[in-house]
Design a protein around this motif. Structure first.
Motif, short mmCIF file in Angstrom:
data_model
loop_
_atom_site.label_atom_id
_atom_site.label_comp_id
_atom_site.label_asym_id
_atom_site.label_seq_id
_atom_site.Cartn_x
_atom_site.Cartn_y
_atom_site.Cartn_z
N GLY A 364 0.79 -1.20 0.01
CA GLY A 364 -0.04 0.02 0.12
C GLY A 364 0.83 1.33 -0.03
O GLY A 364 2.12 1.42 -0.42
N ILE A 365 0.10 2.36 0.41
CA ILE A 365 0.80 3.71 0.36
C ILE A 365 1.87 3.72 1.31
O ILE A 365 2.82 4.58 1.26
N VAL A 366 1.87 3.00 2.70
CA VAL A 366 3.02 3.04 3.64
C VAL A 366 4.15 2.25 2.90
O VAL A 366 3.95 1.20 2.62
N PRO A 367 5.43 2.87 3.09
CA PRO A 367 6.37 2.19 2.10
C PRO A 367 7.07 1.19 3.22
O PRO A 367 6.94 1.33 4.43
N LYS A 368 7.57 0.21 2.44
CA LYS A 368 8.26 -0.95 3.31
C LYS A 368 9.61 -0.56 3.48
O LYS A 368 10.70 -0.66 2.85
N VAL A 369 9.99 -0.09 4.74
CA VAL A 369 11.11 0.50 5.34
C VAL A 369 11.40 -0.24 6.77
O VAL A 369 10.56 -0.76 7.47
N ASN A 370 12.70 -0.22 7.21
CA ASN A 370 13.17 -0.97 8.47
C ASN A 370 12.48 -0.22 9.55
O ASN A 370 12.42 -0.72 10.46
#
Length: 572
Positions: A364-370
């Protein structure tokens, strides 16, 4: 947050009492980067020369819409609190300390007594230039009044009296009081565990009522580490000078900032920016492609080996997407939006155009980051490439095999070759899969923003960049609770004109949920609703390369591209 290259949306996160635990994981990841661990002795003086590829629309803190404006404004203005650029932790700033009551609904801030706004003719004396709690009250009233947008929802929904003030039912906000010049109280209707980050945001900077009364939104006088010295006639060069009266010092008591000046040049041509860097006319080559890094390394490997040039690569808290205008045909039809979403082969975009510099937008709109590793991305349904499913959705929308599909214009920001290459590939994919044609048009960033926010565009390429490390910063973009329902009105940052009452209610509940695990579950539930309605096509989550000269110290490249040059210094 919105603009090209990056758009910014303000918000919040973290209570003082849990601040250390909230950031321990991200601090560790940042501290492991040698670029962020400079232990050299600071040297005062010098000019930091920077080059940007985009013009800014405003450097008034409550009207920032693009990353370069944010970067400049962050040096001129200060908030009650600050975000450490090295580890993104919240620290004292104008407020030297604060307490929270047991119910977590009353915040008492104790302000420094030595904060002054920059020298300006609007101030009759140094006394009138001194920042007090009354300036904080004035600033919060502007944010909850004339300059409100959904980025300030936490204050609007939780600060007692803010909603009535916004609706002109009262002349002041009852939930914010200046007890005296250095004591401020904020009272909330419900606990709001994310308010600390809003108060550290550049878009919640404290401005002077005296200066605002004279200059309005043209105000450039803040209390930050640098003051605006000059903007040239065509706004392509902005120069900031050291604020000699800045209140912060380093651990040894040395006054900050160390630098004498910071300059920004707006150069749209990539080759010109590279040439300026190699000629030492700029000191940082920002947000460049992997191919550019490889080419530079082949030609200047000795400089890299000798650490004359230092390279940094990071995934950033950002999302590249195509936004639909849901108030206009054909994108008022959810089946058309789903057809487009399934017709785009994002893996091909990443592999053939981005050269692997980014993560496929499969969620989705929320990015995949640590930093957001506790967010359960598995609960979010993305849109993968599926030609047959795309065709079925288009037929369901009433356009079998693309028959009688109306003209669609995809708008991009002028001067972005990557966007253009991606758009041409998407144009071909939509033609091959759905038998529909789209037109590509490039606009100046300011024009693109105006058209999108005014509801005059159909489909746009935007990149959203976080201003604080929370899913809410991205989800809040689509909040429609207080937006004008008139489709012709200016809608920022919700340019899609997305409306879903259930989505809004879940976000409102998340704002007042103290338990982090429960709050994240609410975020995930809201994002699932959002993606089912598909107001955007998630393309990819970007990574950026930056190259700097090795004599620049304490210039921190974090996942949010949040810059604070107050501790940056140069060596010979």
């Amino acid at each position: 947050m919105k603009f090209k290259f990056y758009f910014i949306n303000s918000f919040l996160i973290g209570l003082l009492c849990i601040q250390t635990s909230c950031f321990s994981d991200q601090s560790e990841s940042l501290n492991s980067d040698p670029i962020l661990n400079d232990i050299s002795n600071p040297m005062p003086g010098g000019e930091l020369k920077l080059v940007e590829k985009e013009f800014y629309r405003s450097i008034f803190p409550y009207s920032i819409e693009e990353s370069v404006g944010y970067k400049i404004t962050s040096q001129i203005h200060n908030g009650l609190l600050r975000m450490n650029p090295k580890n993104l932790a919240i620290e004292p700033n104008i407020a030297k300390s604060w307490e929270i009551n047991d119910e977590q609904t009353r915040y008492t801030f104790h302000l420094r007594d030595d904060v002054y706004f920059h020298d300006n003719s609007c101030f009759e004396s140094s006394k009138s230039a001194k920042l007090t709690a009354h300036d904080v009250v004035f600033s919060m009233e502007l944010i909850c009044g004339e300059y409100y947008n959904s980025g300030y929802n936490l204050l609007m929904k939780n600060l007692i009296g803010a909603h009535d003030f916004y609706n002109n039912k009262c002349d002041s906000i009852s939930g914010i009081r200046a007890i005296d010049d250095t004591t401020l109280v904020l009272e909330l209707s419900e606990p709001a565990p994310t308010i600390i980050y809003l108060l550290a945001s550049t878009k919640a900077s404290i401005i002077s009522k005296v200066a605002y009364d004279m200059y309005g939104r043209d105000l450039t006088t803040g209390c930050g580490p640098f003051l605006l010295h000059q903007i040239n006639e065509d706004s392509t060069t902005i120069t900031l000078h050291k604020n000699p009266n800045h209140f912060l010092t380093d651990d040894q008591g040395n006054s900050l900032p160390y630098l004498n000046s910071v300059s920004f040049k707006i150069i749209r041509d990539e080759n010109s920016r590279t040439e300026m860097f190699l000629n030492k006319e700029s000191m940082v080559l920002s947000e460049i492609s992997e191919n550019k890094v490889k080419n530079l390394f082949e030609s200047y490997h000795k400089e890299f080996d000798d650490k004359v040039f230092i390279v940094d690569r990071k995934p950033v808290m950002a999302t590249d997407c195509y936004e639909f205008n849901l108030s206009k045909k054909p994108f008022d039809n959810v089946n058309v939006r789903k057809a487009f979403a399934h017709a785009i082969n994002k893996e091909k975009l990443i592999r053939n155009i981005l050269d692997g510099q980014g993560t496929i937008g499969d969620k989705g709109i929320v990015p995949k980051v640590n930093i957001l590793k506790n967010y359960n991305y598995d609960t979010i349904k993305g849109y993968g490439y599926d030609a047959e499913l795309a065709k079925s959705y288009l037929a369901k929308a009433g356009y079998p095999d693309g028959e009688n599909f109306p003209e669609v214009v995809l708008e991009l920001t002028f001067g972005h070759p990557l966007q253009e290459k991606v758009a041409i590939e998407v144009q071909n994919q939509l033609k091959n899969t759905l038998n529909i044609s789209i037109t590509i048009e490039e606009e100046k960033m300011s024009t693109l923003i105006d058209r999108a926010a005014s509801g005059r565009s159909q489909m746009n390429h935007f990149t959203w960049l976080a201003e604080y490390p929370s899913p809410m910063d991205f989800l809040n973009v689509f909040y429609g609770g207080l937006e004008n329902k008139d489709n012709a009105s200016y809608s920022w940052p919700n340019t899609t004109r997305y409306r879903n009452d259930n989505y809004d209610k879940i976000l409102e509940q998340a704002l007042i949920t103290s338990d982090k695990e429960e709050r994240f579950k609410l975020y995930e539930k809201a994002e699932s609703i959002l993606m089912d309605d598909v107001p955007v096509i998630i393309l990819w989550y970007p990574e950026v390369y930056n190259i700097r000269y090795g004599n620049i110290h304490n210039l921190f490249f974090n996942e949010m591209l949040h810059f604070d040059f107050s501790t940056t210094y140069l060596t010979k």
